[in-house]
Design a protein around this motif. Structure first.
Motif, mmCIF file in Angstrom:
data_model
loop_
_atom_site.group_PDB
_atom_site.id
_atom_site.type_symbol
_atom_site.label_atom_id
_atom_site.label_comp_id
_atom_site.label_asym_id
_atom_site.label_seq_id
_atom_site.Cartn_x
_atom_site.Cartn_y
_atom_site.Cartn_z
ATOM 1 N N GLY A 25 25.150 19.232 35.148
ATOM 2 C CA GLY A 25 26.058 19.514 36.454
ATOM 3 C C GLY A 25 25.472 20.575 37.421
ATOM 4 O O GLY A 25 25.080 20.382 38.233
ATOM 5 N N LEU A 26 24.791 21.347 36.617
ATOM 6 C CA LEU A 26 24.327 22.577 38.162
ATOM 7 C C LEU A 26 23.143 21.400 38.707
ATOM 8 O O LEU A 26 23.097 21.760 39.513
ATOM 9 C CB LEU A 26 23.415 24.079 36.566
ATOM 10 N N VAL A 27 22.362 21.280 38.013
ATOM 11 C CA VAL A 27 21.114 20.193 38.473
ATOM 12 C C VAL A 27 21.690 19.011 39.372
ATOM 13 O O VAL A 27 21.338 19.876 40.726
ATOM 14 C CB VAL A 27 19.689 19.638 37.584
ATOM 15 N N ILE A 28 22.371 18.442 39.269
ATOM 16 C CA ILE A 28 22.800 17.106 39.924
ATOM 17 C C ILE A 28 23.496 17.868 40.903
ATOM 18 O O ILE A 28 23.296 17.039 42.187
ATOM 19 C CB ILE A 28 23.625 16.780 38.954
ATOM 20 N N GLU A 29 24.277 18.548 41.287
ATOM 21 C CA GLU A 29 24.870 19.529 42.164
ATOM 22 C C GLU A 29 23.934 20.494 42.913
ATOM 23 O O GLU A 29 24.675 20.459 44.493
ATOM 24 C CB GLU A 29 26.387 20.328 41.432
ATOM 25 N N PHE A 30 22.995 21.018 42.855
ATOM 26 C CA PHE A 30 22.069 21.325 43.836
ATOM 27 C C PHE A 30 21.066 20.423 44.258
ATOM 28 O O PHE A 30 21.062 20.768 45.215
ATOM 29 C CB PHE A 30 20.880 22.278 42.409
ATOM 30 N N ILE A 31 21.232 19.501 43.340
ATOM 31 C CA ILE A 31 20.148 17.684 44.374
ATOM 32 C C ILE A 31 21.364 17.772 45.432
ATOM 33 O O ILE A 31 20.873 17.566 46.771
ATOM 34 C CB ILE A 31 19.844 17.108 43.737
ATOM 35 N N ARG A 32 22.155 17.305 44.923
ATOM 36 C CA ARG A 32 23.270 16.807 46.308
ATOM 37 C C ARG A 32 23.762 18.292 47.150
ATOM 38 O O ARG A 32 23.498 17.714 48.537
ATOM 39 C CB ARG A 32 24.917 16.989 45.574
ATOM 40 N N THR A 33 23.688 19.167 47.133
ATOM 41 C CA THR A 33 24.195 20.434 48.092
ATOM 42 C C THR A 33 23.473 21.437 47.673
ATOM 43 O O THR A 33 24.053 22.884 47.030
ATOM 44 C CB THR A 33 25.904 20.375 48.490
ATOM 45 N N LEU A 34 22.416 21.851 48.621
ATOM 46 C CA LEU A 34 21.923 22.855 48.274
ATOM 47 C C LEU A 34 22.467 24.144 48.631
ATOM 48 O O LEU A 34 23.082 24.464 49.801
ATOM 49 C CB LEU A 34 20.958 22.732 49.083
ATOM 50 N N PRO A 35 22.951 24.984 47.755
ATOM 51 C CA PRO A 35 23.785 26.549 47.746
ATOM 52 C C PRO A 35 22.916 27.086 48.620
ATOM 53 O O PRO A 35 22.486 28.304 47.988
ATOM 54 C CB PRO A 35 24.155 26.249 46.782
ATOM 55 N N THR A 36 22.666 26.805 49.977
ATOM 56 C CA THR A 36 21.947 28.048 50.514
ATOM 57 C C THR A 36 22.839 29.492 50.802
ATOM 58 O O THR A 36 21.957 30.868 51.259
ATOM 59 C CB THR A 36 21.100 27.482 52.157
ATOM 60 N N GLU A 37 23.936 29.600 51.174
ATOM 61 C CA GLU A 37 24.595 30.772 50.668
ATOM 62 C C GLU A 37 26.192 29.937 49.724
ATOM 63 O O GLU A 37 26.808 29.721 49.644
ATOM 64 C CB GLU A 37 24.985 30.800 52.253
ATOM 65 N N HIS A 38 27.741 31.654 49.836
ATOM 66 C CA HIS A 38 27.852 31.061 48.953
ATOM 67 C C HIS A 38 27.677 30.505 47.975
ATOM 68 O O HIS A 38 28.480 29.548 47.484
ATOM 69 C CB HIS A 38 29.111 30.731 49.777
ATOM 70 N N LEU A 39 26.858 31.601 46.673
ATOM 71 C CA LEU A 39 26.596 30.643 45.554
ATOM 72 C C LEU A 39 27.558 30.561 44.947
ATOM 73 O O LEU A 39 28.106 29.574 44.621
ATOM 74 C CB LEU A 39 25.776 31.185 44.755
ATOM 75 N N ARG A 40 29.289 31.723 44.834
ATOM 76 C CA ARG A 40 30.103 31.574 43.848
ATOM 77 C C ARG A 40 30.569 30.085 44.405
ATOM 78 O O ARG A 40 31.182 30.069 43.765
ATOM 79 C CB ARG A 40 30.784 33.123 43.977
ATOM 80 N N ALA A 41 31.018 30.719 45.924
ATOM 81 C CA ALA A 41 32.087 29.261 46.327
ATOM 82 C C ALA A 41 31.566 28.303 45.431
ATOM 83 O O ALA A 41 32.483 27.025 45.394
ATOM 84 C CB ALA A 41 32.253 29.147 47.818
ATOM 85 N N TRP A 42 30.291 27.531 46.040
ATOM 86 C CA TRP A 42 29.791 26.602 45.380
ATOM 87 C C TRP A 42 29.864 26.588 44.249
ATOM 88 O O TRP A 42 30.229 25.069 43.191
ATOM 89 C CB TRP A 42 27.895 26.301 45.903
ATOM 90 N N LEU A 43 29.684 27.058 42.779
ATOM 91 C CA LEU A 43 29.256 26.814 41.600
ATOM 92 C C LEU A 43 31.404 26.455 41.153
ATOM 93 O O LEU A 43 31.557 25.893 40.958
ATOM 94 C CB LEU A 43 29.490 28.540 41.322
ATOM 95 N N ALA A 44 31.997 27.067 41.889
ATOM 96 C CA ALA A 44 33.687 27.302 42.071
ATOM 97 C C ALA A 44 34.158 26.141 41.667
ATOM 98 O O ALA A 44 35.203 25.586 41.590
ATOM 99 C CB ALA A 44 34.155 28.512 42.447
ATOM 100 N N ASP A 45 34.062 25.452 42.657
ATOM 101 C CA ASP A 45 33.896 24.257 43.415
ATOM 102 C C ASP A 45 33.710 23.516 42.648
ATOM 103 O O ASP A 45 34.782 22.707 42.658
ATOM 104 C CB ASP A 45 33.368 23.607 45.054
ATOM 105 N N TRP A 46 32.561 22.815 41.698
ATOM 106 C CA TRP A 46 32.608 22.018 41.250
ATOM 107 C C TRP A 46 32.550 21.935 39.695
ATOM 108 O O TRP A 46 33.541 21.166 38.890
ATOM 109 C CB TRP A 46 31.034 21.308 41.169
ATOM 110 N N ARG A 47 32.752 23.227 39.302
ATOM 111 C CA ARG A 47 33.125 23.702 38.363
ATOM 112 C C ARG A 47 34.792 23.782 38.563
ATOM 113 O O ARG A 47 35.323 23.430 37.024
ATOM 114 C CB ARG A 47 32.696 25.112 37.378
#
Length: 246
Positions: free
Chosen positions: A134-156
């Motif tokens: 999930g970490l790899v796929i979501e990183f490819i889909r939406t590169l988290p240039t900022e707000h890393l916590r929000a990015w993680l919380a979104d899909w998790r």
């Protein structure tokens, strides 16, 4: 002639597009027919040459020449060489390992180490409840240039999507583990021919099967997640425009 078609992403990149793709193709995901041939050919030549000749130096020389030739052909055709170059590096490491040890079976040692590394890495990701796939796929889909916590919380925070990522992470751990369970005993007993055959059968075919099953598992929850996320993104854009106007 210059290529005009938009190339589809391969590997985990293809899974990153699973929520959008209605025409998912396993063949495209593993690099197309040419990519399959180029990735398998050095290994096929290595095991066949060694079984026939028992000459390690000749086998290494022919396999190395073939891997270099593949890159040269792509350069002459003005095509992307990234896949061929990465394959050349992997084959080069395997050949150097076999050459230095003077044992043909050590051609496959690098593969054992990479499989073990992936098993440990993915197992740790499950232990900390951040599934590695999930970490790899979501990183490819939406590169988290900022707000890393929000990015993680979104899909998790999406239970269905996070569960799907957890399942396919466990699936890939199983694939890497099965390779070691089958191939390591063949390595220890120095059965190079059978080891090479097992490596080929459990390489691209297993890779294709893992990608296909992963797609079946993640496509629906990923599509649902993206569909639910779009209205929120539009609302945020409207709010930002309103604030700018004031």
């Amino acid at each position: 002639m210059a290529e005009t078609e938009i190339k589809k992403r391969t590997g985990l990149g293809a899974l990153a597009d699973a929520g959008d793709a209605d025409d998912f193709s396993v063949i495209d995901a593993i690099g197309g027919p040419r990519g399959v041939v180029e990735s398998m050919l050095p290994g096929v030549v290595f095991v066949v040459m060694f079984v026939i000749t028992s000459d390690l130096h000749l086998t290494i020389g022919v396999s190395a020449a073939l891997a270099v030739l593949q890159v040269i052909v792509r350069l002459c055709q003005r095509q992307s060489v990234m896949g061929a170059v990465s394959g050349l590096l992997a084959v080069g490491i395997c050949l150097i390992w076999a050459w230095n040890s003077h044992e043909a079976r050590n051609y496959y040692m690098f593969g054992f180490l990479t499989n073990a590394f992936y098993i440990v890495l993915l197992a740790i990701s499950l232990m900390v409840r951040v599934p590695g796939l999930g970490l790899v796929i979501e990183f490819i889909r939406t590169l988290p240039t900022e707000h890393l916590r929000a990015w993680l919380a979104d899909w998790r925070g999406d239970k269905a999507l996070n569960r799907a990522y957890t399942i396919i992470t466990a699936l890939w751990i199983g694939v890497f583990s099965l390779r070691l369970v089958v191939q390591v005993p063949l390595y220890l007993s120095n059965q190079v021919g059978w080891l090479g055959t097992a490596r080929l059968l459990m390489g691209i075919p297993f890779w294709a099967l893992a990608i296909w099953v992963s797609y079946l598992i993640v496509a629906t929850p990923m599509h649902r997640h993206k569909t639910l996320a779009e209205p929120n993104a539009d609302a945020m854009d409207d709010n930002n425009e309103t604030e700018e106007q004031h």
